[in-house]
Scaffold this motif. Structure first.
Motif, PDB file in Angstrom:
ATOM      1  N   PRO A  59       0.828  -1.215   0.000  1.00 46.42           N
ATOM      2  CA  PRO A  59       0.000   0.000   0.000  1.00 46.42           C
ATOM      3  C   PRO A  59       0.866   1.271   0.000  1.00 46.42           C
ATOM      4  O   PRO A  59       0.538   2.254  -0.666  1.00 46.42           O
ATOM      5  N   TYR A  60       1.990   1.219   0.726  1.00 52.00           N
ATOM      6  CA  TYR A  60       2.899   2.373   0.753  1.00 52.00           C
ATOM      7  C   TYR A  60       3.384   2.699  -0.664  1.00 52.00           C
ATOM      8  O   TYR A  60       3.414   3.856  -1.067  1.00 52.00           O
ATOM      9  N   THR A  61       3.781   1.660  -1.417  1.00 47.72           N
ATOM     10  CA  THR A  61       4.275   1.867  -2.783  1.00 47.72           C
ATOM     11  C   THR A  61       3.178   2.433  -3.671  1.00 47.72           C
ATOM     12  O   THR A  61       3.418   3.345  -4.472  1.00 47.72           O
ATOM     13  N   LEU A  62       1.970   1.923  -3.543  1.00 49.42           N
ATOM     14  CA  LEU A  62       0.848   2.447  -4.341  1.00 49.42           C
ATOM     15  C   LEU A  62       0.615   3.929  -4.038  1.00 49.42           C
ATOM     16  O   LEU A  62       0.429   4.736  -4.964  1.00 49.42           O
ATOM     17  N   ARG A  63       0.645   4.285  -2.759  1.00 45.86           N
ATOM     18  CA  ARG A  63       0.465   5.699  -2.397  1.00 45.86           C
ATOM     19  C   ARG A  63       1.622   6.549  -2.923  1.00 45.86           C
ATOM     20  O   ARG A  63       1.432   7.664  -3.411  1.00 45.86           O
ATOM     21  N   TYR A  64       2.840   6.000  -2.843  1.00 44.34           N
ATOM     22  CA  TYR A  64       4.018   6.714  -3.336  1.00 44.34           C
ATOM     23  C   TYR A  64       3.918   6.936  -4.843  1.00 44.34           C
ATOM     24  O   TYR A  64       4.176   8.040  -5.327  1.00 44.34           O
ATOM     25  N   TYR A  65       3.547   5.900  -5.595  1.00 46.51           N
ATOM     26  CA  TYR A  65       3.399   6.038  -7.047  1.00 46.51           C
ATOM     27  C   TYR A  65       2.351   7.087  -7.398  1.00 46.51           C
ATOM     28  O   TYR A  65       2.497   7.829  -8.364  1.00 46.51           O
ATOM     29  N   GLU A  66       1.306   7.147  -6.602  1.00 44.87           N
ATOM     30  CA  GLU A  66       0.281   8.177  -6.818  1.00 44.87           C
ATOM     31  C   GLU A  66       0.860   9.564  -6.512  1.00 44.87           C
ATOM     32  O   GLU A  66       0.671  10.512  -7.270  1.00 44.87           O
ATOM     33  N   LYS A  67       1.602   9.659  -5.425  1.00 46.06           N
ATOM     34  CA  LYS A  67       2.177  10.941  -5.004  1.00 46.06           C
ATOM     35  C   LYS A  67       3.127  11.513  -6.052  1.00 46.06           C
ATOM     36  O   LYS A  67       3.119  12.722  -6.317  1.00 46.06           O
ATOM     37  N   ILE A  68       3.972  10.668  -6.666  1.00 48.32           N
ATOM     38  CA  ILE A  68       4.952  11.171  -7.630  1.00 48.32           C
ATOM     39  C   ILE A  68       4.397  11.227  -9.056  1.00 48.32           C
ATOM     40  O   ILE A  68       5.098  11.639  -9.975  1.00 48.32           O
ATOM     41  N   GLY A  69       3.152  10.785  -9.228  1.00 48.93           N
ATOM     42  CA  GLY A  69       2.519  10.920 -10.537  1.00 48.93           C
ATOM     43  C   GLY A  69       2.630   9.728 -11.454  1.00 48.93           C
ATOM     44  O   GLY A  69       2.216   9.803 -12.609  1.00 48.93           O
ATOM     45  N   VAL A  70       3.194   8.632 -10.978  1.00 46.89           N
ATOM     46  CA  VAL A  70       3.243   7.421 -11.801  1.00 46.89           C
ATOM     47  C   VAL A  70       1.817   6.908 -12.003  1.00 46.89           C
ATOM     48  O   VAL A  70       1.438   6.509 -13.096  1.00 46.89           O
ATOM     49  N   LEU A  71       1.032   6.929 -10.928  1.00 50.18           N
ATOM     50  CA  LEU A  71      -0.389   6.573 -10.988  1.00 50.18           C
ATOM     51  C   LEU A  71      -1.232   7.830 -10.826  1.00 50.18           C
ATOM     52  O   LEU A  71      -0.835   8.750 -10.103  1.00 50.18           O
ATOM     53  N   LYS A  72      -2.380   7.821 -11.486  1.00 51.15           N
ATOM     54  CA  LYS A  72      -3.293   8.959 -11.328  1.00 51.15           C
ATOM     55  C   LYS A  72      -3.892   8.941  -9.924  1.00 51.15           C
ATOM     56  O   LYS A  72      -3.899   7.909  -9.244  1.00 51.15           O
ATOM     57  N   MET A  73      -4.360  10.100  -9.487  1.00 48.26           N
ATOM     58  CA  MET A  73      -5.006  10.193  -8.178  1.00 48.26           C
ATOM     59  C   MET A  73      -6.238   9.291  -8.176  1.00 48.26           C
ATOM     60  O   MET A  73      -7.024   9.312  -9.119  1.00 48.26           O
ATOM     61  N   GLN A  74      -6.362   8.483  -7.157  1.00 45.49           N
ATOM     62  CA  GLN A  74      -7.465   7.535  -7.075  1.00 45.49           C
ATOM     63  C   GLN A  74      -8.729   8.189  -6.539  1.00 45.49           C
ATOM     64  O   GLN A  74      -8.670   9.165  -5.788  1.00 45.49           O
ATOM     65  N   GLN A  75      -9.859   7.600  -6.935  1.00 45.18           N
ATOM     66  CA  GLN A  75     -11.133   8.031  -6.369  1.00 45.18           C
ATOM     67  C   GLN A  75     -11.107   7.715  -4.876  1.00 45.18           C
ATOM     68  O   GLN A  75     -10.382   6.832  -4.435  1.00 45.18           O
ATOM     69  N   ARG A  76     -11.923   8.448  -4.134  1.00 41.69           N
ATOM     70  CA  ARG A  76     -11.959   8.232  -2.684  1.00 41.69           C
ATOM     71  C   ARG A  76     -13.388   8.000  -2.216  1.00 41.69           C
ATOM     72  O   ARG A  76     -14.331   8.555  -2.774  1.00 41.69           O
ATOM     73  N   LYS A  77     -13.508   7.205  -1.188  1.00 45.39           N
ATOM     74  CA  LYS A  77     -14.786   7.057  -0.493  1.00 45.39           C
ATOM     75  C   LYS A  77     -14.996   8.302   0.352  1.00 45.39           C
ATOM     76  O   LYS A  77     -14.069   9.107   0.529  1.00 45.39           O
ATOM     77  N   ASP A  78     -16.173   8.445   0.893  1.00 45.60           N
ATOM     78  CA  ASP A  78     -16.442   9.576   1.783  1.00 45.60           C
ATOM     79  C   ASP A  78     -15.489   9.580   2.967  1.00 45.60           C
ATOM     80  O   ASP A  78     -15.127  10.631   3.484  1.00 45.60           O
ATOM     81  N   SER A  79     -15.040   8.399   3.358  1.00 38.50           N
ATOM     82  CA  SER A  79     -14.123   8.272   4.486  1.00 38.50           C
ATOM     83  C   SER A  79     -12.694   8.689   4.112  1.00 38.50           C
ATOM     84  O   SER A  79     -11.843   8.823   4.981  1.00 38.50           O
ATOM     85  N   GLY A  80     -12.437   8.883   2.815  1.00 39.48           N
ATOM     86  CA  GLY A  80     -11.103   9.267   2.359  1.00 39.48           C
ATOM     87  C   GLY A  80     -10.264   8.099   1.864  1.00 39.48           C
ATOM     88  O   GLY A  80      -9.168   8.293   1.343  1.00 39.48           O
ATOM     89  N   ALA A  81     -10.773   6.879   2.038  1.00 39.56           N
ATOM     90  CA  ALA A  81     -10.033   5.694   1.591  1.00 39.56           C
ATOM     91  C   ALA A  81     -10.038   5.617   0.064  1.00 39.56           C
ATOM     92  O   ALA A  81     -11.032   5.910  -0.591  1.00 39.56           O
ATOM     93  N   ARG A  82      -8.898   5.243  -0.495  1.00 42.05           N
ATOM     94  CA  ARG A  82      -8.774   5.088  -1.945  1.00 42.05           C
ATOM     95  C   ARG A  82      -9.596   3.887  -2.409  1.00 42.05           C
ATOM     96  O   ARG A  82      -9.649   2.867  -1.721  1.00 42.05           O
ATOM     97  N   VAL A  83     -10.172   4.015  -3.609  1.00 41.99           N
ATOM     98  CA  VAL A  83     -10.860   2.889  -4.228  1.00 41.99           C
ATOM     99  C   VAL A  83     -10.317   2.713  -5.645  1.00 41.99           C
ATOM    100  O   VAL A  83      -9.993   3.684  -6.324  1.00 41.99           O
ATOM    101  N   TYR A  84     -10.182   1.467  -6.031  1.00 39.70           N
ATOM    102  CA  TYR A  84      -9.597   1.119  -7.321  1.00 39.70           C
ATOM    103  C   TYR A  84     -10.584   0.298  -8.139  1.00 39.70           C
ATOM    104  O   TYR A  84     -11.411  -0.431  -7.583  1.00 39.70           O
ATOM    105  N   THR A  85     -10.440   0.387  -9.455  1.00 40.99           N
ATOM    106  CA  THR A  85     -11.249  -0.406 -10.373  1.00 40.99           C
ATOM    107  C   THR A  85     -10.409  -1.548 -10.932  1.00 40.99           C
ATOM    108  O   THR A  85      -9.182  -1.569 -10.758  1.00 40.99           O
ATOM    109  N   GLU A  86     -11.066  -2.470 -11.612  1.00 42.56           N
ATOM    110  CA  GLU A  86     -10.337  -3.553 -12.276  1.00 42.56           C
ATOM    111  C   GLU A  86      -9.371  -2.967 -13.315  1.00 42.56           C
ATOM    112  O   GLU A  86      -8.279  -3.475 -13.503  1.00 42.56           O
ATOM    113  N   SER A  87      -9.791  -1.898 -13.966  1.00 46.33           N
ATOM    114  CA  SER A  87      -8.939  -1.233 -14.946  1.00 46.33           C
ATOM    115  C   SER A  87      -7.676  -0.697 -14.284  1.00 46.33           C
ATOM    116  O   SER A  87      -6.577  -0.790 -14.844  1.00 46.33           O
ATOM    117  N   ASP A  88      -7.817  -0.140 -13.084  1.00 49.07           N
ATOM    118  CA  ASP A  88      -6.653   0.340 -12.331  1.00 49.07           C
ATOM    119  C   ASP A  88      -5.693  -0.812 -12.035  1.00 49.07           C
ATOM    120  O   ASP A  88      -4.476  -0.666 -12.153  1.00 49.07           O
TER     121      ASP A  88
END
Length: 142
Positions: free
Chosen positions: A15-44
């Motif tokens: 999870p740390y690596t996924l957040r890091y990749y998002e932070k540096i722009g390797v991955l696009k910013m993920q959608q979030r639940k109302d609670s702030g938790a990231r959610v991913y699709t099968e495409s992701d």
């Protein structure tokens, strides 16, 4: 929708690596639940698995970021996007992969040379070892 933990389990990344990749722009910013938790699709998940494959091939994060800058080209084609609009992205990806392939072929040539030298050494050591044994056998007979 998948949680970051589920994506981590399916991709082998933490999870740390996924957040890091998002932070540096390797991955696009993920959608979030109302609670702030990231959610991913099968495409992701497919995109992240492809990213992992490129990383295993030795591609830098900068190259991977550039490679995925426009998202998943195949997904866009499946959604009916005009291929002519994707031409610049396809050209950029082709250039990145071509350059990387040349680097891999150079590394393979270097590895082939190292393998050849290692095999030569093994043959030489084996011959020396056999000669030593035959010398020791002759010395006992005398």
């Amino acid at each position: 929708m998948l949680t970051i933990k589920q994506v981590a389990e399916r991709t082998g990344l933490t999870p740390y690596t996924l957040r890091y990749y998002e932070k540096i722009g390797v991955l696009k910013m993920q959608q979030r639940k109302d609670s702030g938790a990231r959610v991913y699709t099968e495409s992701d998940v497919k995109l992240i698995q492809c990213l992992c494959g490129l990383k295993k091939l030795g591609m830098s994060l900068e190259e991977i970021t550039e490679f995925f800058r426009d998202g998943c080209v195949l997904e866009k084609i499946e959604q009916g996007e005009d291929i002519s609009k994707l031409t610049p992205s396809l050209k950029r990806r082709t250039d990145i992969l071509t350059k990387h392939l040349q680097e891999l072929e150079k590394k393979r040539e270097e590895l082939d040379n190292i393998i050849f030298l290692t095999k030569e050494k093994l043959v030489m050591y084996d011959e020396l070892s056999q000669n030593k044994q035959s010398f020791a056998t002759r010395a006992r007979i005398v």
